[in-house]
Design a protein around this motif. Structure first.
Motif, PDB file in Angstrom:
ATOM      1  N   UNK A  13       0.822  -1.211   0.000  1.00 54.84           N
ATOM      2  CA  UNK A  13       0.000   0.000   0.000  1.00 54.84           C
ATOM      3  C   UNK A  13       0.853   1.257   0.000  1.00 54.84           C
ATOM      4  N   UNK A  14       2.153   1.088   0.183  1.00 53.39           N
ATOM      5  CA  UNK A  14       3.081   2.213   0.135  1.00 53.39           C
ATOM      6  C   UNK A  14       4.197   1.866  -0.819  1.00 53.39           C
ATOM      7  N   UNK A  15       5.435   2.003  -0.343  1.00 51.71           N
ATOM      8  CA  UNK A  15       6.575   1.617  -1.190  1.00 51.71           C
ATOM      9  C   UNK A  15       6.459   0.150  -1.567  1.00 51.71           C
ATOM     10  N   UNK A  16       6.937  -0.188  -2.773  1.00 47.20           N
ATOM     11  CA  UNK A  16       6.826  -1.576  -3.240  1.00 47.20           C
ATOM     12  C   UNK A  16       8.184  -2.189  -3.570  1.00 47.20           C
ATOM     13  N   UNK A  17       9.266  -1.403  -3.441  1.00 51.78           N
ATOM     14  CA  UNK A  17      10.585  -1.939  -3.767  1.00 51.78           C
ATOM     15  C   UNK A  17      11.657  -1.131  -3.046  1.00 51.78           C
ATOM     16  N   UNK A  18      12.874  -1.650  -3.088  1.00 45.95           N
ATOM     17  CA  UNK A  18      14.025  -0.924  -2.558  1.00 45.95           C
ATOM     18  C   UNK A  18      15.028  -0.739  -3.692  1.00 45.95           C
ATOM     19  N   UNK A  19      15.818   0.301  -3.590  1.00 44.21           N
ATOM     20  CA  UNK A  19      16.898   0.518  -4.546  1.00 44.21           C
ATOM     21  C   UNK A  19      17.985  -0.513  -4.262  1.00 44.21           C
ATOM     22  N   UNK A  20      18.180  -1.420  -5.213  1.00 45.67           N
ATOM     23  CA  UNK A  20      19.097  -2.545  -4.983  1.00 45.67           C
ATOM     24  C   UNK A  20      20.553  -2.118  -5.049  1.00 45.67           C
ATOM     25  N   UNK A  21      20.829  -0.969  -5.678  1.00 47.40           N
ATOM     26  CA  UNK A  21      22.213  -0.527  -5.811  1.00 47.40           C
ATOM     27  C   UNK A  21      22.749   0.102  -4.536  1.00 47.40           C
ATOM     28  N   UNK A  22      21.862   0.368  -3.581  1.00 43.93           N
ATOM     29  CA  UNK A  22      22.298   0.706  -2.225  1.00 43.93           C
ATOM     30  C   UNK A  22      22.152  -0.564  -1.405  1.00 43.93           C
TER      31      UNK A  22
END
Length: 469
Positions: A54-63
């Motif tokens: 319902x909010x963020x759906x992913x993370x930045x994988x390069x961090x």
């Protein structure tokens, strides 16, 4: 045993608690959360039996911080990457391919002609003829780029790509805070185009490495996993307990929480404040007045996510990729749409014959949109989707999630403001702050912020221990 209270049970506060609990000689830790649930802007639900974020759906994988924490709490086997990240841009009467950019700033002028038109693309090309930027201080990215490349670039590229991240206005967003790599390049680069080309080349060297990562069933699962891990380590978590004031005592801190007529008092040797800027400012009024004043000046934008389920058999063949962005100048209700069933293989599998997609509504100054009833927001989103991709399908299920004051605005000079906040907090030994209001709104940045706060607290506790010997 030393006692640490973490105020705020969002991802930043939980990350701080995790860093404290897994560090050397862990203290006694209590997490206080004002709402009935943990997770802050990370939340999940089901729509017609299909799990959704319902909010963020992913993370930045390069961090590394996000993926590392996901693995640390036992979800490593469930890490997945998008099946497609090919998003489009709804300009005029169709979806266009997004040209190569660095957060909306063009790399190749000729590639912008389809979106901007030939005249605007020609203006982009002439940017290289201007005097070198030679930036020495922060600027608003939208205004700066408009001055050098034309307003069409800001309106049709930067606004949807960067403005969407903050639900804010490109003309007010800090270049130094939002795109620090580009800001650094513009100190010495011969032109804006030269800077973006160099950054794009650096990015291509990482080609093949996933940019984003998710979790099967939704990125929100990290919150449940963190709670279970922290509880197993003896961390006490208390919900529905709002902290109103934090005071210094000869032995540490006193926190006043709960209802005014019947307050709850807690004591601690150290405190981590991991809440949005406005409540943090209220808590720190007496303890760190300079930090409080600076935090109170940070604006927040509100937005909503409209999640829809339709039959896969009704999905238009022309709607390809992972979704699309919408420039504000197009004056649509929705600002972006993600085809979850196309972006995430696990969503497609879990959905069976249902396709799940989501649309975002509202930006800074558009709070009036969020005051409309759920059914009206669903109808408006569906109407925009009909125009954008020809989605004529019946809406089988819907969810509307409002995030009031959900996203901090990084105005020009934001990083200087954060420096002043951190300097003021540093004058109060044992106090630390963290969260999306400081040095990044993404999940990895929030986790890093929580880790930094934990390090500061642990150093203070170690100093207390040394003095006691």
């Amino acid at each position: 045993m030393s006692r640490v209270v973490v105020v705020g049970g969002g991802i930043s506060g939980l990350a701080a608690a995790y860093a404290l609990a897994t560090g050397p000689n862990p203290p006694q830790i209590t997490v206080l959360e004002a709402s009935p649930r943990l997770g802050g802007k990370l939340a999940g639900a089901e729509i017609e039996g299909v799990p959704v974020d319902l909010g963020a759906e992913s993370v930045l994988a390069r961090r590394p911080e996000g993926v590392d924490l996901i693995r640390a709490v036992g979800l490593g086997d469930d890490i997945v990457h998008p099946a497609t990240t090919s998003a489009g841009l709804w300009v005029g009467d169709r979806i266009h391919a997004i040209p190569p950019t660095v957060m909306g700033v063009p790399v190749d002028p000729s590639a912008t002609a389809d979106v901007l038109g030939p005249e605007a693309a020609a203006q982009v090309a002439h940017e290289a003829d201007l005097p070198a930027p030679a930036l020495t201080e922060d600027v608003a990215i939208g205004r700066f780029v408009a001055d050098r490349m034309g307003s069409a670039v800001t309106d049709k590229l930067i606004d949807p790509l960067l403005g969407g991240v903050y639900a804010g206005k490109a003309d007010e967003i800090s270049l130094a805070a939002a795109v620090p790599d580009l800001y650094a390049k513009l100190r010495t680069a011969s032109s804006l185009l030269a800077a973006t080309a160099e950054l794009r080349e650096l990015g291509q060297k990482r080609a093949g490495q996933p940019v984003f990562a998710g979790v099967v069933g939704g990125i929100n699962r990290i919150i449940t996993a963190l709670e279970q891990d922290l509880t197993a380590r003896g961390v006490q978590i208390r919900r529905k307990l709002t902290v109103r004031r934090i005071s210094r005592t000869p032995d540490g801190f006193t926190l006043e929480a709960g209802p005014v007529p019947a307050p709850t008092y807690l004591t601690a040797d150290a405190v981590v404040v991991a809440v949005p800027a406005a409540p943090a400012a209220r808590m720190l009024t007496d303890l760190a007045p300079t930090a409080s004043t600076e935090l109170a000046a940070i604006e927040y934008a509100s937005m909503a996510i409209v999640t829809l389920a339709v039959r896969k058999r009704d999905w238009p063949d022309t709607a390809t990729g992972s979704g699309f962005l919408v420039p504000s100048v197009e004056q649509r209700t929705i600002k972006a749409s993600t085809y979850s069933h196309a972006k995430w293989a696990w969503s497609a599998e879990a959905g069976g014959d249902l396709a799940v997609l989501r649309a975002s509504v509202g930006r800074l100054g558009e709070e009036y949109l969020l005051q409309r009833p759920d059914e009206e927001l669903v109808a408006l989103a569906a109407a925009d989707l009909r125009k954008a991709i020809g989605l004529q399908a019946e809406v089988v299920g819907s969810l509307v999630t409002r995030w009031g004051g959900g996203l901090p605005q990084y105005a020009v000079g934001h990083l200087d403001r954060v420096d002043r906040v951190e300097a003021a907090v540093a004058d109060v030994p044992g106090l630390a702050v963290c969260g999306a209001a400081y040095r990044g709104v993404g999940i990895p940045a929030c986790i890093a912020s929580g880790g930094k706060a934990a390090t500061r607290v642990l150093e203070h506790l170690k100093a207390l221990e040394t003095m006691a010997k």
